[in-house]
Write a protein that holds these residues in place. Structure first.
Motif, PDB file in Angstrom:
ATOM      1  N   ARG A 146     -15.456 -42.582 -39.039  1.00 62.33           N
ATOM      2  CA  ARG A 146     -15.841 -43.968 -39.278  1.00 62.33           C
ATOM      3  C   ARG A 146     -14.739 -44.671 -40.070  1.00 62.33           C
ATOM      4  N   GLY A 147     -14.255 -45.783 -39.538  1.00 68.41           N
ATOM      5  CA  GLY A 147     -13.172 -46.505 -40.191  1.00 68.41           C
ATOM      6  C   GLY A 147     -11.799 -45.912 -39.941  1.00 68.41           C
ATOM      7  N   GLY A 148     -11.707 -44.888 -39.078  1.00 68.28           N
ATOM      8  CA  GLY A 148     -10.417 -44.265 -38.794  1.00 68.28           C
ATOM      9  C   GLY A 148      -9.474 -45.208 -38.082  1.00 68.28           C
ATOM     10  N   ARG A 149      -8.188 -44.981 -38.238  1.00 73.18           N
ATOM     11  CA  ARG A 149      -7.193 -45.880 -37.646  1.00 73.18           C
ATOM     12  C   ARG A 149      -6.169 -45.145 -36.778  1.00 73.18           C
ATOM     13  N   LYS A 150      -6.368 -43.867 -36.540  1.00 79.28           N
ATOM     14  CA  LYS A 150      -5.419 -43.136 -35.696  1.00 79.28           C
ATOM     15  C   LYS A 150      -5.518 -43.627 -34.256  1.00 79.28           C
ATOM     16  N   SER A 151      -4.388 -43.754 -33.583  1.00 72.44           N
ATOM     17  CA  SER A 151      -4.349 -44.174 -32.179  1.00 72.44           C
ATOM     18  C   SER A 151      -3.136 -43.564 -31.498  1.00 72.44           C
ATOM     19  N   LEU A 152      -3.282 -43.282 -30.218  1.00 73.72           N
ATOM     20  CA  LEU A 152      -2.129 -42.908 -29.413  1.00 73.72           C
ATOM     21  C   LEU A 152      -1.215 -44.110 -29.251  1.00 73.72           C
ATOM     22  N   THR A 153       0.063 -43.863 -29.068  1.00 71.12           N
ATOM     23  CA  THR A 153       0.959 -44.961 -28.721  1.00 71.12           C
ATOM     24  C   THR A 153       0.857 -45.213 -27.210  1.00 71.12           C
ATOM     25  N   PRO A 154       1.189 -46.426 -26.767  1.00 71.63           N
ATOM     26  CA  PRO A 154       1.198 -46.678 -25.321  1.00 71.63           C
ATOM     27  C   PRO A 154       2.114 -45.718 -24.574  1.00 71.63           C
ATOM     28  N   GLU A 155       3.214 -45.319 -25.210  1.00 66.27           N
ATOM     29  CA  GLU A 155       4.136 -44.380 -24.571  1.00 66.27           C
ATOM     30  C   GLU A 155       3.485 -43.015 -24.385  1.00 66.27           C
ATOM     31  N   GLN A 156       2.715 -42.572 -25.377  1.00 70.34           N
ATOM     32  CA  GLN A 156       2.015 -41.296 -25.247  1.00 70.34           C
ATOM     33  C   GLN A 156       0.951 -41.353 -24.165  1.00 70.34           C
ATOM     34  N   LEU A 157       0.169 -42.447 -24.140  1.00 69.45           N
ATOM     35  CA  LEU A 157      -0.871 -42.592 -23.121  1.00 69.45           C
ATOM     36  C   LEU A 157      -0.255 -42.590 -21.730  1.00 69.45           C
ATOM     37  N   ASP A 158       0.822 -43.320 -21.554  1.00 70.84           N
ATOM     38  CA  ASP A 158       1.504 -43.344 -20.262  1.00 70.84           C
ATOM     39  C   ASP A 158       2.029 -41.958 -19.902  1.00 70.84           C
ATOM     40  N   GLY A 159       2.561 -41.248 -20.900  1.00 68.09           N
ATOM     41  CA  GLY A 159       3.083 -39.908 -20.650  1.00 68.09           C
ATOM     42  C   GLY A 159       1.999 -38.919 -20.254  1.00 68.09           C
ATOM     43  N   ILE A 160       0.827 -39.015 -20.892  1.00 67.07           N
ATOM     44  CA  ILE A 160      -0.297 -38.142 -20.541  1.00 67.07           C
ATOM     45  C   ILE A 160      -0.660 -38.318 -19.074  1.00 67.07           C
ATOM     46  N   ILE A 161      -0.749 -39.570 -18.645  1.00 67.37           N
ATOM     47  CA  ILE A 161      -1.130 -39.863 -17.262  1.00 67.37           C
ATOM     48  C   ILE A 161      -0.072 -39.342 -16.302  1.00 67.37           C
ATOM     49  N   ARG A 162       1.197 -39.583 -16.617  1.00 65.31           N
ATOM     50  CA  ARG A 162       2.281 -39.132 -15.732  1.00 65.31           C
ATOM     51  C   ARG A 162       2.330 -37.605 -15.653  1.00 65.31           C
ATOM     52  N   GLN A 163       2.184 -36.941 -16.777  1.00 63.86           N
ATOM     53  CA  GLN A 163       2.198 -35.483 -16.781  1.00 63.86           C
ATOM     54  C   GLN A 163       1.026 -34.924 -15.964  1.00 63.86           C
ATOM     55  N   SER A 164      -0.138 -35.530 -16.098  1.00 63.36           N
ATOM     56  CA  SER A 164      -1.309 -35.071 -15.342  1.00 63.36           C
ATOM     57  C   SER A 164      -1.104 -35.271 -13.850  1.00 63.36           C
ATOM     58  N   LYS A 165      -0.546 -36.408 -13.478  1.00 63.63           N
ATOM     59  CA  LYS A 165      -0.287 -36.674 -12.061  1.00 63.63           C
ATOM     60  C   LYS A 165       0.676 -35.650 -11.471  1.00 63.63           C
ATOM     61  N   SER A 166       1.602 -35.170 -12.280  1.00 63.44           N
ATOM     62  CA  SER A 166       2.547 -34.165 -11.781  1.00 63.44           C
ATOM     63  C   SER A 166       1.845 -32.857 -11.428  1.00 63.44           C
ATOM     64  N   GLN A 167       0.613 -32.673 -11.963  1.00 65.25           N
ATOM     65  CA  GLN A 167      -0.190 -31.482 -11.662  1.00 65.25           C
ATOM     66  C   GLN A 167      -1.298 -31.773 -10.660  1.00 65.25           C
ATOM     67  N   GLY A 168      -1.273 -32.970 -10.061  1.00 65.90           N
ATOM     68  CA  GLY A 168      -2.260 -33.325  -9.049  1.00 65.90           C
ATOM     69  C   GLY A 168      -3.539 -33.908  -9.602  1.00 65.90           C
ATOM     70  N   SER A 169      -3.575 -34.241 -10.907  1.00 63.33           N
ATOM     71  CA  SER A 169      -4.786 -34.789 -11.534  1.00 63.33           C
ATOM     72  C   SER A 169      -4.661 -36.299 -11.672  1.00 63.33           C
ATOM     73  N   TYR A 170      -5.608 -37.023 -11.069  1.00 68.97           N
ATOM     74  CA  TYR A 170      -5.541 -38.484 -11.030  1.00 68.97           C
ATOM     75  C   TYR A 170      -6.777 -39.155 -11.633  1.00 68.97           C
ATOM     76  N   PHE A 171      -7.651 -38.382 -12.259  1.00 67.29           N
ATOM     77  CA  PHE A 171      -8.868 -38.945 -12.851  1.00 67.29           C
ATOM     78  C   PHE A 171      -8.881 -38.682 -14.353  1.00 67.29           C
ATOM     79  N   PHE A 172      -9.240 -39.716 -15.127  1.00 67.57           N
ATOM     80  CA  PHE A 172      -9.195 -39.620 -16.579  1.00 67.57           C
ATOM     81  C   PHE A 172     -10.427 -40.272 -17.198  1.00 67.57           C
ATOM     82  N   GLY A 173     -10.936 -39.632 -18.253  1.00 69.20           N
ATOM     83  CA  GLY A 173     -11.939 -40.269 -19.090  1.00 69.20           C
ATOM     84  C   GLY A 173     -11.229 -40.931 -20.256  1.00 69.20           C
ATOM     85  N   ILE A 174     -11.487 -42.211 -20.469  1.00 62.82           N
ATOM     86  CA  ILE A 174     -10.864 -42.959 -21.562  1.00 62.82           C
ATOM     87  C   ILE A 174     -11.929 -43.232 -22.621  1.00 62.82           C
TER      88      ILE A 174
END
Length: 404
Positions: free
Chosen positions: A76-104
């Motif tokens: 509660r009240g936390g402020r940690k967040s992924l950077t846009p670069e990290q979020l984009d990297g997660i998606i790209r790395q997953s796609k390289s393994q054939g995974s195209y579905f994500f829970g946000i």
């Protein structure tokens, strides 16, 4: 029996009438067809003993939230967040393994600045947005319509009084319904979800709630089981063994003719309990960039780099995650957080796991946790009755060898 397909037909007809051909095609292609391919590839990797990567990745983009729900694992009240670069990297790395579905997930993911800008870079993917919907405006709903590959999963934790009590704010139920209606007016495909506990059981585990949500335009209902975790856990609100059985019976019966689809991730076609993390189907990225076993289990040993480009390497080489999958599968088919939190705490301490939250108290909370009923009904398992759901569960929820 033809009557067993009533739910599928009803839901399908409402989705077709309530959306556009473009959104429907995106859903069928990105979520449906690509997921079938992804699951087949995941199964092949497991069966052939190839380097591990989960079928789906759950991503908590931020700790920030506009509500203060009891029993929530997010700080509660936390402020940690992924950077846009990290979020984009997660998606790209997953796609390289054939995974195209994500829970946000969050916190509340709509408080994450630039979320849709990142998702827009990946029109070949599909994103399920876990949201309380109170921040969904007509403009935001239209942005999701333009993207075409986002399905809001709207959390309703109870009716008016219960929503305000559980959420820690006033007028939450009506605000959530307003957001839901913005999704309907934007012709989005969307669902509703509920974390079932003692205080909302009667209001939400009933035919009336399913019918009400169907009238509001929801295509599916996703039922969870309340996990008493976090700094404000309330274990007294956890379901009893009998209530879990009643929930399972309700889901199985209503799948035969409900006006919308009913989803769960707790039981396979034979009604045997499963843990998606133990099977390797899904793992979780925390707002601080750690690769975790599952969202409420906020301990890890490996962290993403600034671009998220080391995700595949972490998943393939993490002894912590591999040992945890093995240990949990050998301990229970259910949820170890609920059934044996002390064994989980011992495992984490023995492996030197790191706290991933802002509050830095998860391990102490884990040691204080009470044993509560889990979803493993063992010899009293209730099999699926609907032929289509039975087939889907056999395809997606048979455990991939995790349980021997």
């Amino acid at each position: 029996m033809l009557s067993d397909y009533t739910s599928i037909v009803k839901a399908s007809c409402r989705v077709v009438r309530g959306t556009t051909p473009r959104l429907l095609w995106k859903f069928v292609r990105n979520f449906g067809l690509r997921n079938l391919s992804n699951m087949a590839a995941f199964e092949r990797r497991v069966n052939k003993g190839k380097p591990f990567f989960p079928a789906f990745m759950m991503i908590s983009v931020t700790e920030a939230c506009n509500l203060a729900c009891s029993g929530c694992w997010v700080t509660r009240g936390g402020r940690k967040s992924l950077t846009p670069e990290q979020l984009d990297g997660i998606i790209r790395q997953s796609k390289s393994q054939g995974s195209y579905f994500f829970g946000i997930l969050g916190g509340e993911p709509l408080m994450y600045r630039g979320l849709f800008d990142v998702l827009e870079k990946h029109p070949d993917c599909y994103f399920q947005l876990f949201t309380n919907a109170t921040l969904i405006t007509a403009e935001i709903a239209q942005r999701m319509n333009k993207l075409g590959n986002v399905t809001p999963l709207i959390s309703i934790e109870g009716l008016r009084d219960e929503s305000d009590r559980r959420r820690g704010r006033d007028d939450v139920y009506e605000r959530t319904l307003r957001g839901l209606r913005m999704c309907r007016e934007a012709k989005l495909i969307f669902g509703v979800a509920a974390s079932i506990c003692k205080s909302n059981f009667d209001d939400l585990v009933c035919r009336k709630h399913l019918e009400d949500m169907a009238r509001e335009g929801a295509a599916f209902m996703w039922y969870y089981i309340y996990r008493p975790v976090g700094a404000d856990a309330h274990p007294e609100n956890a379901l009893s063994k009998e209530q879990i059985r009643q929930l399972r019976e309700f889901i199985v019966e209503q799948r035969r003719n409900a006006p919308l689809l009913i989803i769960d991730v707790y039981w396979d076609a034979k009604g045997r309990a499963i843990c998606p993390g133990a099977t390797g189907m899904s793992h979780h990225i925390s707002p601080s960039g750690y690769v975790e076993f599952c969202p409420p289990l906020q301990m890890a040993m490996e962290r993403l780099n600034s671009e998220g480009s080391n995700l595949v390497e972490i998943c393939q080489k993490s002894e912590f995650l591999a040992d945890m999958r093995k240990m949990i599968a050998e301990t229970t088919r259910g949820c170890i957080l609920m059934e044996s939190p002390e064994k989980l705490a011992d495992f984490i301490e023995a492996h030197g796991g790191f706290e991933t939250t802002s509050r830095a108290t998860f391990l102490e909370e884990l040691k204080r946790m009470h044993h509560v009923a889990g979803h493993d009904m063992k010899d009293e398992a209730i099999p699926e009755k609907n032929p289509l759901y039975k087939t889907l569960k056999k395809r997606y929820f048979f455990g991939f060898g995790a349980y021997g």
